[in-house]
Motif scaffolding. Structure first.
Motif, PDB file in Angstrom:
ATOM      1  N   ALA A 254       1.129  39.600 -40.759  1.00 50.08           N
ATOM      2  CA  ALA A 254       1.900  38.454 -41.256  1.00 50.08           C
ATOM      3  C   ALA A 254       1.118  37.158 -41.110  1.00 50.08           C
ATOM      4  N   PHE A 255       0.347  37.085 -40.011  1.00 50.42           N
ATOM      5  CA  PHE A 255      -0.405  35.858 -39.722  1.00 50.42           C
ATOM      6  C   PHE A 255      -1.337  35.471 -40.876  1.00 50.42           C
ATOM      7  N   ILE A 256      -1.942  36.477 -41.522  1.00 54.92           N
ATOM      8  CA  ILE A 256      -2.926  36.153 -42.575  1.00 54.92           C
ATOM      9  C   ILE A 256      -2.276  35.809 -43.927  1.00 54.92           C
ATOM     10  N   VAL A 257      -0.952  36.044 -44.053  1.00 53.95           N
ATOM     11  CA  VAL A 257      -0.314  35.798 -45.363  1.00 53.95           C
ATOM     12  C   VAL A 257      -0.500  34.351 -45.843  1.00 53.95           C
ATOM     13  N   PRO A 258      -0.184  33.333 -45.032  1.00 54.40           N
ATOM     14  CA  PRO A 258      -0.369  31.964 -45.531  1.00 54.40           C
ATOM     15  C   PRO A 258      -1.822  31.686 -45.925  1.00 54.40           C
ATOM     16  N   GLY A 259      -2.759  32.196 -45.134  1.00 54.20           N
ATOM     17  CA  GLY A 259      -4.173  31.992 -45.451  1.00 54.20           C
ATOM     18  C   GLY A 259      -4.557  32.656 -46.762  1.00 54.20           C
ATOM     19  N   LEU A 260      -4.028  33.858 -46.986  1.00 56.66           N
ATOM     20  CA  LEU A 260      -4.301  34.577 -48.228  1.00 56.66           C
ATOM     21  C   LEU A 260      -3.778  33.814 -49.438  1.00 56.66           C
ATOM     22  N   ILE A 261      -2.552  33.321 -49.279  1.00 60.41           N
ATOM     23  CA  ILE A 261      -1.960  32.567 -50.398  1.00 60.41           C
ATOM     24  C   ILE A 261      -2.805  31.326 -50.671  1.00 60.41           C
ATOM     25  N   MET A 262      -3.159  30.600 -49.609  1.00 57.59           N
ATOM     26  CA  MET A 262      -3.959  29.388 -49.766  1.00 57.59           C
ATOM     27  C   MET A 262      -5.305  29.696 -50.430  1.00 57.59           C
ATOM     28  N   LEU A 263      -5.927  30.782 -49.975  1.00 53.10           N
ATOM     29  CA  LEU A 263      -7.228  31.165 -50.532  1.00 53.10           C
ATOM     30  C   LEU A 263      -7.149  31.307 -52.051  1.00 53.10           C
ATOM     31  N   SER A 264      -6.133  32.055 -52.502  1.00 57.34           N
ATOM     32  CA  SER A 264      -6.013  32.273 -53.946  1.00 57.34           C
ATOM     33  C   SER A 264      -5.572  31.014 -54.677  1.00 57.34           C
ATOM     34  N   VAL A 265      -4.620  30.310 -54.091  1.00 57.12           N
ATOM     35  CA  VAL A 265      -4.092  29.119 -54.761  1.00 57.12           C
ATOM     36  C   VAL A 265      -5.187  28.075 -54.938  1.00 57.12           C
ATOM     37  N   MET A 266      -5.967  27.867 -53.897  1.00 58.35           N
ATOM     38  CA  MET A 266      -7.027  26.853 -53.996  1.00 58.35           C
ATOM     39  C   MET A 266      -8.074  27.245 -55.035  1.00 58.35           C
ATOM     40  N   THR A 267      -8.529  28.497 -54.984  1.00 57.36           N
ATOM     41  CA  THR A 267      -9.580  28.884 -55.929  1.00 57.36           C
ATOM     42  C   THR A 267      -9.037  28.960 -57.360  1.00 57.36           C
TER      43      THR A 267
END
Lengths: 308, 253
Positions: B57-70
């Protein structure tokens, strides 16, 4: 007639230092078709681009419908439709979508009836759902015109509309321009083809190295073109033109070896027969006859050469 | 305000997106699933939790941010670069629209696409792990601001770029490393002290931290600092775009 486009003391120097336009002054009358003639690099596209807002002027002013193209760009640009020289279209888009986009971009409300009318006028209606990449070059050119007409412009700029277009399509294009004139649209077209200017323009402007060399009504130019000269070589040089012949406006060549007579080849009576009879009556013998006509091309080439 | 023009640009850009909808939809789903297999199942099974949150669960926000930013960056940069490249930009430049309307149209569409992809990733994630969102409003705010600001950045890149290499350069060389090093997949507290200090110079850290806070209530930096950082970033992009259009840089001759 009021000027719908007014260009005053317009200068454009690009960053590279290239002076594309030098103090250009030009008034375009409402409802006319103006042909802008000039060789490559003369400044035709720069002039059009400046009026349309793609190129910023270095100095001078341009107004369209009384609106300054820089300060009051919205009001000015709403009146303008531009058909660029290059076939710049997005390959994957459909014909009708790209035309609809243009209308929206110019702030006009949705009007499918108008879009249909424009597409039909340009024989694009059957191709409306085709992807642009499936179209031929001539068809793409039509799409560009349809885009420019989608927002009902008062002034239409056609930059080399018939470059690389076959003869039949060119005639169609001229017909479209003619129809537009009937609906009151002012058209400015740039061209290399002198016949094109002859075929559809009301006035002709010649531009060279950023200068407008000449703006003249086509029929006045045609009149100049319509003038023909006949040169009669005489077997014996004369010192004076006999009275009866001089009356006809005939002049002696510098060395007296020939007579030169100007006439209107389109007139019902050219006076040539009478002149030849008079020559016989005066006992002058001729050795040769030649006629000469200056056409628009020659006027154009002459202008370009004089200013090169 | 020429709202019809804004709508026309927005709609036109969105049709481009819908034309490739399956691609747009499937690729984030697949990549998210892969991340979960690798980080969640393979590696995550050996990490109990980070700051009280299960690693998956911890990596979910980071994953979303990674895709959203790129995605926001690449969509916006492509959106404006492509018309420049094929020449259709002439029409936008000769239309009765100002820079603000052009920007709203292109950036709005790019941000919408990024938002769509972010949502898809969030929903895909929910299939793998239990996700709780403690501050949903803050989450939406962070997500929207990130979509917007990175779309603005992408827009600037698209205007700046003279060729396709340059178009890829900044996302590849700057954004991706910053996102990976900004705590997408770990908490900064897990790093050695020196790297903790260095990481604090990474602006992306503040965004990911704030976004993660809105999910789990835990953050590497105070949430107001995160909000301030993203507001500042958005402001800088707006000023840059305003300057570009005022001077006509790389657009009008």
């Amino acid at each position: 007639m009021p000027a719908i486009v007014s260009v005053k003391d317009l200068n454009k120097t690009y960053k590279s230092g290239f002076e594309a336009l030098r103090k250009v002054n030009l008034d375009i009358e409402e409802g006319e078709i103006l042909a802008l003639l000039g060789p490559n690099g003369a400044g035709k596209t720069t002039l059009i681009s400046t009026i349309c807002g793609i190129v910023m002027p270095s100095s001078g002013t341009v107004t369209v419908g009384g609106h300054d193209v820089v300060r009051d760009f919205r009001a000015a640009r709403e009146l303008i439709g531009l058909v660029p020289q290059e076939l710049t279209l997005e390959a994957f888009e459909t014909v009708i979508n790209t035309v609809r986009f243009s209308r929206g971009l110019f702030g006009k409300p949705k009007d499918e009836a108008h879009i249909e009318k424009v597409l039909r006028q340009l024989s694009l209606w059957d191709k409306r759902d085709s992807k642009i990449m499936m179209l031929s070059g001539g068809m793409k050119r039509r799409v560009l015109i349809a885009k420019a007409l989608s927002h009902e412009p008062r002034v239409l700029f056609l930059d080399e509309p018939t470059a690389g277009v076959d003869v039949e399509l060119r005639k169609d294009m001229w017909q479209v321009v003619d129809d537009l004139r009937a609906s009151g649209v002012t058209t400015i077209l740039t061209t290399h083809y002198i016949e094109e200017a002859e075929a559809i323009a009301d006035r002709i402007a010649v531009i060279l190295k950023g200068d407008i060399l000449l703006v003249e009504r086509k029929d006045e130019l045609m009149e100049r073109m319509g003038k023909k000269q006949i040169r009669i070589e005489l077997s014996h040089p004369i010192k004076e033109v006999p009275e009866s012949i001089a009356q006809r406006g005939v002049q002696r060549s510098e060395d007296g070896s020939a007579l030169i007579y100007s006439y209107d080849s389109r007139a019902e009576r050219t006076g040539i027969t009478a002149l030849l009879n008079d020559l016989q009556a005066e006992g002058l013998q001729m050795t040769d006859l030649s006629t000469h006509q200056s056409n628009l091309e020659e006027i154009f080439v002459g202008l370009v050469k004089d200013n090169a | 305000m020429n709202t019809k023009a804004v709508a026309a640009i927005y709609k036109y850009e969105m049709t481009r997106f819908f034309r490739t909808l399956m691609q747009s939809f499937i690729s984030p789903v697949i990549s998210t699933s892969l991340y979960f297999v690798v980080f969640g199942a393979a590696i995550g099974s050996r990490i109990d939790s980070v700051e009280g949150v299960g690693y998956g669960a911890f990596i979910v926000p980071g994953l979303i941010m990674l895709s959203v930013m790129t995605q926001a960056t690449s969509n916006a940069s492509f959106g404006i670069y492509f018309p420049k490249f094929v020449g259709t930009i002439y029409e936008v430049l000769s239309a009765p629209v100002n820079f603000f309307e052009i920007t709203v149209g292109y950036v709005g569409a790019a941000a919408t696409k990024a938002l769509f992809i972010g949502t898809v990733i969030l929903m895909t994630s929910a299939l793998f792990v239990d996700i709780r969102i403690e501050h949903p409003l803050a989450m939406i705010l962070f997500l929207l601001l990130t979509c917007l600001s990175f779309a603005l950045l992408g827009f600037i890149i698209g205007i700046w770029a003279r060729n396709f290499e340059q178009l890829q350069l900044i996302p590849l060389l700057i954004i991706t490393p910053l996102v990976f090093l900004g705590g997408s997949f770990y908490s900064v507290t897990m790093l050695p002290p020196v790297w903790q200090v260095i990481t604090h110079f990474n602006p992306v850290l503040y965004l990911i931290s704030g976004f993660r806070w809105s999910f789990f209530g835990v953050a590497d930096v105070p949430v107001m600092m995160s909000l301030g950082a993203i507001a500042l970033f958005t402001g800088l992009c707006v000023v840059a775009i305003w300057t570009i259009f005022r001077t006509g840089w790389r657009i009008r001759q």
